[in-house]
Design a protein around this motif. Structure first.
Motif, PDB file in Angstrom:
ATOM      1  N   ARG A 133       0.853  -1.169  -0.029  1.00  0.00           N
ATOM      2  CA  ARG A 133       0.278   0.185   0.215  1.00  0.00           C
ATOM      3  C   ARG A 133       0.781   1.381  -0.060  1.00  0.00           C
ATOM      4  O   ARG A 133       0.435   2.240  -0.726  1.00  0.00           O
ATOM      5  N   ASP A 134       1.783   1.208   0.929  1.00  0.00           N
ATOM      6  CA  ASP A 134       2.774   2.397   0.988  1.00  0.00           C
ATOM      7  C   ASP A 134       3.670   2.675  -0.496  1.00  0.00           C
ATOM      8  O   ASP A 134       3.643   3.795  -0.622  1.00  0.00           O
ATOM      9  N   ARG A 135       3.717   1.563  -0.989  1.00  0.00           N
ATOM     10  CA  ARG A 135       4.437   1.726  -2.275  1.00  0.00           C
ATOM     11  C   ARG A 135       3.553   2.087  -3.417  1.00  0.00           C
ATOM     12  O   ARG A 135       3.981   2.985  -4.152  1.00  0.00           O
ATOM     13  N   LEU A 136       2.307   1.616  -3.190  1.00  0.00           N
ATOM     14  CA  LEU A 136       1.261   2.218  -4.447  1.00  0.00           C
ATOM     15  C   LEU A 136       0.810   3.586  -4.296  1.00  0.00           C
ATOM     16  O   LEU A 136       0.926   4.589  -5.108  1.00  0.00           O
ATOM     17  N   THR A 137       0.896   4.231  -2.720  1.00  0.00           N
ATOM     18  CA  THR A 137       0.612   5.646  -2.474  1.00  0.00           C
ATOM     19  C   THR A 137       1.754   6.282  -3.089  1.00  0.00           C
ATOM     20  O   THR A 137       1.523   7.508  -3.482  1.00  0.00           O
ATOM     21  N   GLY A 163      -3.094  -4.878  -4.174  1.00  0.00           N
ATOM     22  CA  GLY A 163      -3.036  -6.353  -4.533  1.00  0.00           C
ATOM     23  C   GLY A 163      -1.492  -6.728  -4.117  1.00  0.00           C
ATOM     24  O   GLY A 163      -1.171  -6.366  -3.195  1.00  0.00           O
ATOM     25  N   ASP A 164      -1.257  -7.800  -5.122  1.00  0.00           N
ATOM     26  CA  ASP A 164       0.241  -8.246  -4.836  1.00  0.00           C
ATOM     27  C   ASP A 164       1.218  -7.071  -5.632  1.00  0.00           C
ATOM     28  O   ASP A 164       0.754  -6.134  -6.319  1.00  0.00           O
ATOM     29  N   ARG A 165       2.453  -7.362  -5.537  1.00  0.00           N
ATOM     30  CA  ARG A 165       3.526  -6.694  -6.349  1.00  0.00           C
ATOM     31  C   ARG A 165       3.182  -6.380  -7.647  1.00  0.00           C
ATOM     32  O   ARG A 165       3.211  -5.226  -8.262  1.00  0.00           O
ATOM     33  N   VAL A 166       2.558  -7.528  -8.546  1.00  0.00           N
ATOM     34  CA  VAL A 166       2.324  -7.391  -9.672  1.00  0.00           C
ATOM     35  C   VAL A 166       1.269  -6.337 -10.076  1.00  0.00           C
ATOM     36  O   VAL A 166       1.310  -5.531 -11.067  1.00  0.00           O
ATOM     37  N   ALA A 167       0.148  -6.612  -9.333  1.00  0.00           N
ATOM     38  CA  ALA A 167      -0.784  -5.704  -9.542  1.00  0.00           C
ATOM     39  C   ALA A 167      -0.359  -4.286  -9.178  1.00  0.00           C
ATOM     40  O   ALA A 167      -0.803  -3.270  -9.816  1.00  0.00           O
ATOM     41  N   THR A 168       0.387  -3.784  -8.231  1.00  0.00           N
ATOM     42  CA  THR A 168       0.895  -2.471  -7.985  1.00  0.00           C
ATOM     43  C   THR A 168       1.665  -1.965  -9.143  1.00  0.00           C
ATOM     44  O   THR A 168       1.369  -0.708  -9.535  1.00  0.00           O
ATOM     45  N   ASP A 169       2.544  -2.916  -9.663  1.00  0.00           N
ATOM     46  CA  ASP A 169       3.371  -2.345 -10.994  1.00  0.00           C
ATOM     47  C   ASP A 169       2.286  -2.080 -12.018  1.00  0.00           C
ATOM     48  O   ASP A 169       2.421  -1.160 -12.776  1.00  0.00           O
ATOM     49  N   ALA A 170       1.493  -3.002 -12.215  1.00  0.00           N
ATOM     50  CA  ALA A 170       0.515  -3.025 -13.396  1.00  0.00           C
ATOM     51  C   ALA A 170      -0.263  -1.549 -13.216  1.00  0.00           C
ATOM     52  O   ALA A 170      -0.334  -0.680 -13.948  1.00  0.00           O
ATOM     53  N   VAL A 171      -0.703  -1.140 -11.871  1.00  0.00           N
ATOM     54  CA  VAL A 171      -1.360   0.251 -11.625  1.00  0.00           C
ATOM     55  C   VAL A 171      -0.514   1.366 -11.955  1.00  0.00           C
ATOM     56  O   VAL A 171      -0.981   2.313 -12.756  1.00  0.00           O
ATOM     57  N   LEU A 172       0.795   1.186 -11.519  1.00  0.00           N
ATOM     58  CA  LEU A 172       1.630   2.537 -11.617  1.00  0.00           C
ATOM     59  C   LEU A 172       1.902   2.710 -13.091  1.00  0.00           C
ATOM     60  O   LEU A 172       1.838   3.588 -13.474  1.00  0.00           O
ATOM     61  N   ALA A 173       2.176   1.605 -13.645  1.00  0.00           N
ATOM     62  CA  ALA A 173       2.555   1.854 -15.120  1.00  0.00           C
ATOM     63  C   ALA A 173       1.382   2.231 -15.818  1.00  0.00           C
ATOM     64  O   ALA A 173       1.452   3.251 -16.661  1.00  0.00           O
ATOM     65  N   THR A 174       0.146   1.848 -15.669  1.00  0.00           N
ATOM     66  CA  THR A 174      -1.066   2.243 -16.376  1.00  0.00           C
ATOM     67  C   THR A 174      -1.454   3.682 -16.162  1.00  0.00           C
ATOM     68  O   THR A 174      -1.634   4.580 -16.938  1.00  0.00           O
ATOM     69  N   VAL A 175      -1.430   3.953 -14.847  1.00  0.00           N
ATOM     70  CA  VAL A 175      -1.660   5.556 -14.235  1.00  0.00           C
ATOM     71  C   VAL A 175      -0.666   6.211 -14.799  1.00  0.00           C
ATOM     72  O   VAL A 175      -0.993   7.389 -15.368  1.00  0.00           O
ATOM     73  N   ARG A 176       0.553   6.108 -15.007  1.00  0.00           N
ATOM     74  CA  ARG A 176       2.035   6.844 -15.530  1.00  0.00           C
ATOM     75  C   ARG A 176       1.568   7.310 -16.858  1.00  0.00           C
ATOM     76  O   ARG A 176       1.735   8.298 -17.307  1.00  0.00           O
ATOM     77  N   SER A 177       0.962   6.112 -17.682  1.00  0.00           N
ATOM     78  CA  SER A 177       0.771   6.515 -19.145  1.00  0.00           C
ATOM     79  C   SER A 177      -0.170   7.336 -19.274  1.00  0.00           C
ATOM     80  O   SER A 177      -0.215   7.754 -20.411  1.00  0.00           O
ATOM     81  N   THR A 178      -1.032   7.672 -18.195  1.00  0.00           N
ATOM     82  CA  THR A 178      -2.013   8.620 -18.392  1.00  0.00           C
ATOM     83  C   THR A 178      -1.519  10.136 -18.040  1.00  0.00           C
ATOM     84  O   THR A 178      -2.319  11.195 -18.455  1.00  0.00           O
ATOM     85  N   VAL A 179      -0.590  10.426 -17.282  1.00  0.00           N
ATOM     86  CA  VAL A 179      -0.008  11.543 -16.555  1.00  0.00           C
ATOM     87  C   VAL A 179       1.041  11.991 -17.323  1.00  0.00           C
ATOM     88  O   VAL A 179       1.421  13.359 -17.323  1.00  0.00           O
ATOM     89  N   LEU A 180       1.638  11.279 -18.226  1.00  0.00           N
ATOM     90  CA  LEU A 180       2.931  11.669 -18.746  1.00  0.00           C
ATOM     91  C   LEU A 180       2.881  12.089 -20.162  1.00  0.00           C
ATOM     92  O   LEU A 180       1.772  11.641 -20.840  1.00  0.00           O
TER      93      LEU A 180
END
Ligand code: PMP
Length: 334
Positions: free
Chosen positions: A260-264, A317-334
């Motif tokens: 959670r802290d990594r996601l946040t 979720g697990d580490r893979v889920a966090t990676d997936a969320v961050l990569a996807t959100v990153r693609s919308t803001v960059l």
């Protein structure tokens, strides 16, 4: 084999990503051999087991089919006949839905800009028609916490004729030092009802076990609505086995806290506003076109989350889920 889990990342219901520990699965498998037998007519053993664990008398505990089941019984008792039930908005969807089902009137009080419940506004919304006030700590969907001091001051503001529900569905994710000492407060406030669940940190969402803690008189009024044979025998078996597997449960909670802290932190690095979460989800405070863009991108990546008018709640979720969320959100803001 049919899967009960949808494809992609299932991050919309604040479930944990792990199935029960092996010892709990074994206990459940053994119990299946007696699936021809009814459970108790009204649950006695399960409240006793929970009370023993919490160090309180069993007549202070009422169980239900998830915390949702207990909430249903609470609103049947206190929220019917047009009674007003004061709550934050947004909050756990179950509250407005169940209050309306019971014939009550949800009175919704907006969160503060920081995603916290506005305790002063909630207290001010209480009228002579109010029978119930609900607060959640940690709050769903924002993950924010009410401090012990804030909660005690709040209780002091609420007439004793009004029942106060403190929903602690996510309390197991909160560090011990940050928790409200509910047992001390229950001694002083007989109108307080505390709710907890085995659906979150204990990972038993499919088995539907939740409970309320309160003064015996209040508990008796809620328990009056229990459905005969309504709690499964497996619920009791699973709770007992989870209590015996506590170190594993705690290790998972600690791991989810790290995720959670990594996601946040990852979301904040993208310049997004995320309140400190004390639960197993993070809340992205976005609205308008940016919210639409993020929601569309997540859906496109098969990441299921829950959208609100003021933000997007993402379960950890697990580490893979966090990676997936961050990569996807990153693609919308960059
Ligand atoms: N309270 C809160 C704050 C919740 O978020 C939830 C589930 N999302 C519940 C209660 C109900 O959980 P359950 O019925 O699975 O115990």
């Amino acid at each position: 084999m049919t899967s009960l889990v949808t494809a992609g990342h299932r991050l919309q219901l604040n479930e944990i990503p792990y199935g029960p520990p092996p010892s709990v699965r074994e206990a459940l498998s053994r119990a299946l051999a007696s699936a021809n037998r009814y459970p108790e007519f009204l649950p006695q053993r399960l409240p006793r087991l929970i009370a023993e664990r919490l160090g309180c008398a069993p007549d202070r505990i009422v169980v239900g089919a998830g915390a949702t089941g207990v909430i249903m019984h609470i609103v049947q008792e206190f929220g019917s006949g047009g009674a007003e039930v004061v709550m934050a908005t947004p909050t756990f969807d179950g509250y407005p839905i169940l209050v309306s089902m019971a014939g009550g009137r949800p009175v919704a009080v907006p969160l503060t800009g920081g995603g916290r419940q506005d305790l002063a506004a909630l207290a001010a919304a209480v009228t002579e028609r109010t029978r119930l006030v609900v607060v959640c700590s940690p709050h769903n969907p924002t993950g924010t916490l009410i401090t012990p001091r804030e909660f005690e001051d709040f209780l002091g503001e609420i007439p004793t004729s009004v029942t106060v529900v403190l929903d602690e569905a996510y309390v197991d994710f909160v560090a011990a030092g940050d928790r409200i000492d509910v047992f001390a407060l229950l001694e002083r406030y007989p109108n307080l009802l505390v709710l907890r669940t085995f659906s979150k940190a204990y990972g038993l969402a499919a088995l539907r076990v939740g409970y309320g803690i309160g003064a015996p008189e209040l508990i008796e009024r809620v328990a009056r609505w229990q459905l005969p044979f309504g709690m499964t025998a497996l619920a009791e078996v699973a709770v007992r086995a989870c209590y015996e597997a506590e170190p594993e449960i705690e290790a998972r909670v600690a791991m989810l806290g790290e995720h959670r802290d990594r996601l946040t932190a990852g979301l904040r690095e993208l310049g997004l506003c995320v309140p400190d979460s004390y639960a197993n989800f993070s809340y992205l405070t976005v609205a308008g076109p940016q919210a639409d863009a993020v929601a569309t991108a997540l859906a496109g990546a098969d990441i299921h989350v829950k959208a609100y008018p003021t933000g997007i709640r993402i379960t950890v979720g697990d580490r893979v889920a966090t990676d997936a969320v961050l990569a996807t959100v990153r693609s919308t803001v960059l």
